[in-house]
Design a protein around this motif. Structure first.
Motif, PDB file in Angstrom:
ATOM      1  N   ASN A  27       1.690  75.474 -16.304  1.00  0.00           N
ATOM      2  CA  ASN A  27       2.152  74.436 -15.386  1.00  0.00           C
ATOM      3  C   ASN A  27       2.538  74.980 -14.025  1.00  0.00           C
ATOM      4  OD1 ASN A  27       1.779  72.350 -17.205  1.00  0.00           O
ATOM      5  ND2 ASN A  27       3.818  72.589 -18.106  1.00  0.00           N
ATOM      6  N   ASP A  28       2.816  76.282 -13.925  1.00  0.00           N
ATOM      7  CA  ASP A  28       3.192  76.850 -12.635  1.00  0.00           C
ATOM      8  C   ASP A  28       2.095  76.618 -11.608  1.00  0.00           C
ATOM      9  OD1 ASP A  28       4.980  78.459 -10.966  1.00  0.00           O
ATOM     10  OD2 ASP A  28       3.365  79.918 -10.985  1.00  0.00           O
ATOM     11  N   GLN A  29       0.832  76.808 -12.026  1.00  0.00           N
ATOM     12  CA  GLN A  29      -0.251  76.584 -11.079  1.00  0.00           C
ATOM     13  C   GLN A  29      -0.626  75.112 -11.019  1.00  0.00           C
ATOM     14  OE1 GLN A  29      -3.338  79.365 -10.649  1.00  0.00           O
ATOM     15  NE2 GLN A  29      -4.885  77.887 -10.057  1.00  0.00           N
ATOM     16  N   ILE A  30      -0.668  74.441 -12.156  1.00  0.00           N
ATOM     17  CA  ILE A  30      -1.083  73.036 -12.181  1.00  0.00           C
ATOM     18  C   ILE A  30      -0.209  72.199 -11.257  1.00  0.00           C
ATOM     19  CG2 ILE A  30      -1.243  70.980 -13.633  1.00  0.00           C
ATOM     20  CD1 ILE A  30      -1.977  72.883 -15.949  1.00  0.00           C
ATOM     21  N   ASN A  31       1.101  72.460 -11.295  1.00  0.00           N
ATOM     22  CA  ASN A  31       2.029  71.670 -10.498  1.00  0.00           C
ATOM     23  C   ASN A  31       2.004  72.038  -9.026  1.00  0.00           C
ATOM     24  OD1 ASN A  31       2.894  70.365 -12.814  1.00  0.00           O
ATOM     25  ND2 ASN A  31       4.598  71.770 -13.168  1.00  0.00           N
ATOM     26  N   ARG A  32       1.515  73.237  -8.716  1.00  0.00           N
ATOM     27  CA  ARG A  32       1.572  73.712  -7.338  1.00  0.00           C
ATOM     28  C   ARG A  32       0.227  73.740  -6.638  1.00  0.00           C
ATOM     29  NH1 ARG A  32       4.476  79.285  -7.409  1.00  0.00           N
ATOM     30  NH2 ARG A  32       3.946  79.149  -5.210  1.00  0.00           N
ATOM     31  N   ASP A  33      -0.857  73.489  -7.343  1.00  0.00           N
ATOM     32  CA  ASP A  33      -2.178  73.569  -6.729  1.00  0.00           C
ATOM     33  C   ASP A  33      -2.299  72.758  -5.433  1.00  0.00           C
ATOM     34  OD1 ASP A  33      -3.647  75.486  -7.956  1.00  0.00           O
ATOM     35  OD2 ASP A  33      -4.691  74.158  -9.334  1.00  0.00           O
ATOM     36  N   PRO A  34      -1.905  71.453  -5.418  1.00  0.00           N
ATOM     37  CA  PRO A  34      -2.050  70.690  -4.173  1.00  0.00           C
ATOM     38  C   PRO A  34      -1.266  71.296  -3.012  1.00  0.00           C
ATOM     39  CG  PRO A  34      -1.696  69.223  -6.043  1.00  0.00           C
ATOM     40  CD  PRO A  34      -1.443  70.619  -6.537  1.00  0.00           C
ATOM     41  N   ALA A  35      -0.010  71.664  -3.255  1.00  0.00           N
ATOM     42  CA  ALA A  35       0.809  72.254  -2.199  1.00  0.00           C
ATOM     43  C   ALA A  35       0.238  73.597  -1.758  1.00  0.00           C
ATOM     44  CB  ALA A  35       2.251  72.422  -2.684  1.00  0.00           C
ATOM     45  N   TYR A  36      -0.302  74.356  -2.721  1.00  0.00           N
ATOM     46  CA  TYR A  36      -0.902  75.649  -2.404  1.00  0.00           C
ATOM     47  C   TYR A  36      -2.070  75.467  -1.440  1.00  0.00           C
ATOM     48  CZ  TYR A  36      -3.711  79.878  -3.176  1.00  0.00           C
ATOM     49  OH  TYR A  36      -4.470  81.002  -3.000  1.00  0.00           O
ATOM     50  N   CYS A  37      -2.946  74.528  -1.735  1.00  0.00           N
ATOM     51  CA  CYS A  37      -4.097  74.286  -0.856  1.00  0.00           C
ATOM     52  C   CYS A  37      -3.641  73.814   0.520  1.00  0.00           C
ATOM     53  CB  CYS A  37      -5.036  73.263  -1.492  1.00  0.00           C
ATOM     54  SG  CYS A  37      -5.862  73.854  -2.999  1.00  0.00           S
ATOM     55  N   GLN A  38      -2.672  72.913   0.557  1.00  0.00           N
ATOM     56  CA  GLN A  38      -2.188  72.380   1.827  1.00  0.00           C
ATOM     57  C   GLN A  38      -1.529  73.460   2.676  1.00  0.00           C
ATOM     58  OE1 GLN A  38       0.322  69.122   0.604  1.00  0.00           O
ATOM     59  NE2 GLN A  38      -1.390  68.031  -0.343  1.00  0.00           N
ATOM     60  N   SER A  39      -0.978  74.482   2.027  1.00  0.00           N
ATOM     61  CA  SER A  39      -0.297  75.533   2.777  1.00  0.00           C
ATOM     62  C   SER A  39      -1.257  76.281   3.697  1.00  0.00           C
ATOM     63  CB  SER A  39       0.401  76.504   1.822  1.00  0.00           C
ATOM     64  OG  SER A  39      -0.545  77.204   1.024  1.00  0.00           O
ATOM     65  N   PHE A  40      -2.549  76.285   3.368  1.00  0.00           N
ATOM     66  CA  PHE A  40      -3.507  76.942   4.248  1.00  0.00           C
ATOM     67  C   PHE A  40      -3.681  76.150   5.537  1.00  0.00           C
ATOM     68  CE2 PHE A  40      -4.589  78.847   0.183  1.00  0.00           C
ATOM     69  CZ  PHE A  40      -4.717  80.173   0.535  1.00  0.00           C
ATOM     70  N   GLY A  41      -3.678  74.833   5.430  1.00  0.00           N
ATOM     71  CA  GLY A  41      -3.738  74.010   6.631  1.00  0.00           C
ATOM     72  C   GLY A  41      -2.561  74.264   7.545  1.00  0.00           C
ATOM     73  N   ALA A  42      -1.402  74.525   6.951  1.00  0.00           N
ATOM     74  CA  ALA A  42      -0.191  74.781   7.741  1.00  0.00           C
ATOM     75  C   ALA A  42      -0.285  76.082   8.533  1.00  0.00           C
ATOM     76  CB  ALA A  42       1.019  74.812   6.825  1.00  0.00           C
ATOM     77  N   LYS A  43      -1.206  76.968   8.152  1.00  0.00           N
ATOM     78  CA  LYS A  43      -1.348  78.237   8.852  1.00  0.00           C
ATOM     79  C   LYS A  43      -2.271  78.136  10.069  1.00  0.00           C
ATOM     80  CE  LYS A  43       1.412  80.038   6.029  1.00  0.00           C
ATOM     81  NZ  LYS A  43       2.808  80.204   6.497  1.00  0.00           N
ATOM     82  N   LEU A  44      -2.900  76.992  10.259  1.00  0.00           N
ATOM     83  CA  LEU A  44      -3.775  76.823  11.417  1.00  0.00           C
ATOM     84  C   LEU A  44      -2.937  76.646  12.678  1.00  0.00           C
ATOM     85  CD1 LEU A  44      -6.457  74.390   9.961  1.00  0.00           C
ATOM     86  CD2 LEU A  44      -6.548  76.878  10.117  1.00  0.00           C
ATOM     87  N   PRO A  45      -3.463  77.059  13.823  1.00  0.00           N
ATOM     88  CA  PRO A  45      -2.703  76.892  15.074  1.00  0.00           C
ATOM     89  C   PRO A  45      -2.508  75.423  15.416  1.00  0.00           C
ATOM     90  CG  PRO A  45      -4.970  77.554  15.511  1.00  0.00           C
ATOM     91  CD  PRO A  45      -4.779  77.693  14.039  1.00  0.00           C
ATOM     92  N   ASP A  46      -1.412  75.123  16.089  1.00  0.00           N
ATOM     93  CA  ASP A  46      -1.127  73.742  16.463  1.00  0.00           C
ATOM     94  C   ASP A  46      -1.963  73.282  17.648  1.00  0.00           C
ATOM     95  OD1 ASP A  46       0.788  73.356  14.485  1.00  0.00           O
ATOM     96  OD2 ASP A  46       2.377  74.228  15.714  1.00  0.00           O
ATOM     97  N   SER A  47      -2.515  74.212  18.408  1.00  0.00           N
ATOM     98  CA  SER A  47      -3.329  73.843  19.565  1.00  0.00           C
ATOM     99  C   SER A  47      -4.708  73.355  19.130  1.00  0.00           C
ATOM    100  CB  SER A  47      -3.484  75.049  20.490  1.00  0.00           C
ATOM    101  OG  SER A  47      -4.084  76.124  19.788  1.00  0.00           O
ATOM    102  N   THR A  48      -5.376  72.607  20.013  1.00  0.00           N
ATOM    103  CA  THR A  48      -6.749  72.188  19.739  1.00  0.00           C
ATOM    104  C   THR A  48      -7.655  73.410  19.842  1.00  0.00           C
ATOM    105  OG1 THR A  48      -7.040  71.610  22.065  1.00  0.00           O
ATOM    106  CG2 THR A  48      -6.413  69.835  20.544  1.00  0.00           C
TER     107      THR A  48
END
Length: 292
Positions: A27-48
């Motif tokens: 369950n550690d991964q099952i429960n965190r998979d969506p947040a884990y994937c979204q965390s990569f988007g958070a690493k993108l720069p805020d600029s266009t």
């Protein structure tokens, strides 16, 4: 001795071991998979990433079934009207899973997909002229034939001002230190010719090229895996998990290596509810290509 060469020894064995590991996440991964994937988007720069009215061009190396890609694309669509996304993935099965996910996700309607069923080496040999605003490789650089050549090719395909994003096992991870110990004791040749590659190896290449970067290795990129079965000599699932953690086929048939690996894992795991939990930690590296 095939230290660090599990996938080269047998892709089928590698996949079986990976499935055993994912089951041990529970369950550690099952429960965190969506947040884990979204965390990569958070690493993108805020600029266009490009001028208005132009598609953002994205190149994904080894995109698998597209879970992380989708999170990255959704983040980009918050600031850009459209995205051109080139997917480089050698597995037909993974591409079909990716396409199925895309067909069910209406939020990706503004993304133009370009599917390339190729390895990284096959793709870069085509020497295409397209430059990309974002090039990413998430947990794939373990398996490319030449790490340095792939990093060079990825960098050369970046447009000025573009970003490269890489996810790979953290060099600070206990599992990475196990890799280093195994290689020191049992390895032959160049470690970088095996799958035993970490964020340290990527950063060494970037440093040598004078490329600045930022890194993240917080707990959002860490998972606990239940390795209790590894200590059961009769457990086939335990043998598979140990093979994956060492990236070495049939470790249990080599008593000295098995003993060393298990002793290290025992000392670097926590016991919770009678289970040995081993934390696997990854690092995300982001670098920007300045105008040249």
């Amino acid at each position: 001795m095939e230290v660090g060469r599990l996938i080269n020894y047998s892709p089928e064995r590698y996949l079986a071991c990976m499935r055993a590991l994912r089951a041990a996440y529970g369950n550690d991964q099952i429960n965190r998979d969506p947040a884990y994937c979204q965390s990569f988007g958070a690493k993108l720069p805020d600029s266009t990433l490009c001028e208005p009215g132009t598609d953002v061009r994205v190149l994904g190396i080894g995109s698998g079934s597209g879970d992380v890609d989708s999170a990255i694309l959704k983040k980009l669509l918050q600031r850009h009207n459209s995205v051109y996304n080139r997917v480089v993935e050698p597995s037909e099965e993974m591409i079909e899973l990716y396409k199925a996910g895309v067909s069910e996700d209406t939020s990706l309607g503004a993304v133009k997909f370009d599917w390339r069923q190729q390895t990284a080496e096959e793709y870069f040999q085509t020497k295409e002229d397209t430059k990309f605003h974002l090039v990413h490789a998430v947990h794939v650089l373990y398996h490319v034939e030449d790490l340095h050549a792939t990093l060079r090719d990825m960098w050369e395909q970046l447009a000025d001002g573009g970003y490269i994003l890489i996810a790979i096992k953290s060099g600070k991870d206990a599992g990475a230190k196990l890799w280093y110990k195994l290689w020191e004791e049992f390895g032959q040749g160049d470690r970088l010719e095996t799958s035993l590659r970490t964020s340290d190896d990527v950063k060494h290449w970037l440093d040598a090229k004078g490329i600045s970067y930022v890194t993240s290795d917080e707990d959002g990129f860490a998972f606990n895996v239940n390795i209790s079965e590894c200590f059961n000599e009769e457990s086939e699932e335990g043998r598979k998990i140990l093979d994956f953690l060492t990236q070495t086929p049939h470790v249990s048939s080599m008593p000295e290596m098995r003993s060393m690996a298990l002793e290290y894992l025992r000392r670097n795991s926590s016991v919770v509810g009678g289970k040995f939990l081993h934390k696997r930690k990854f690092e995300v590296i982001v670098a920007s290509k300045k105008g040249e």
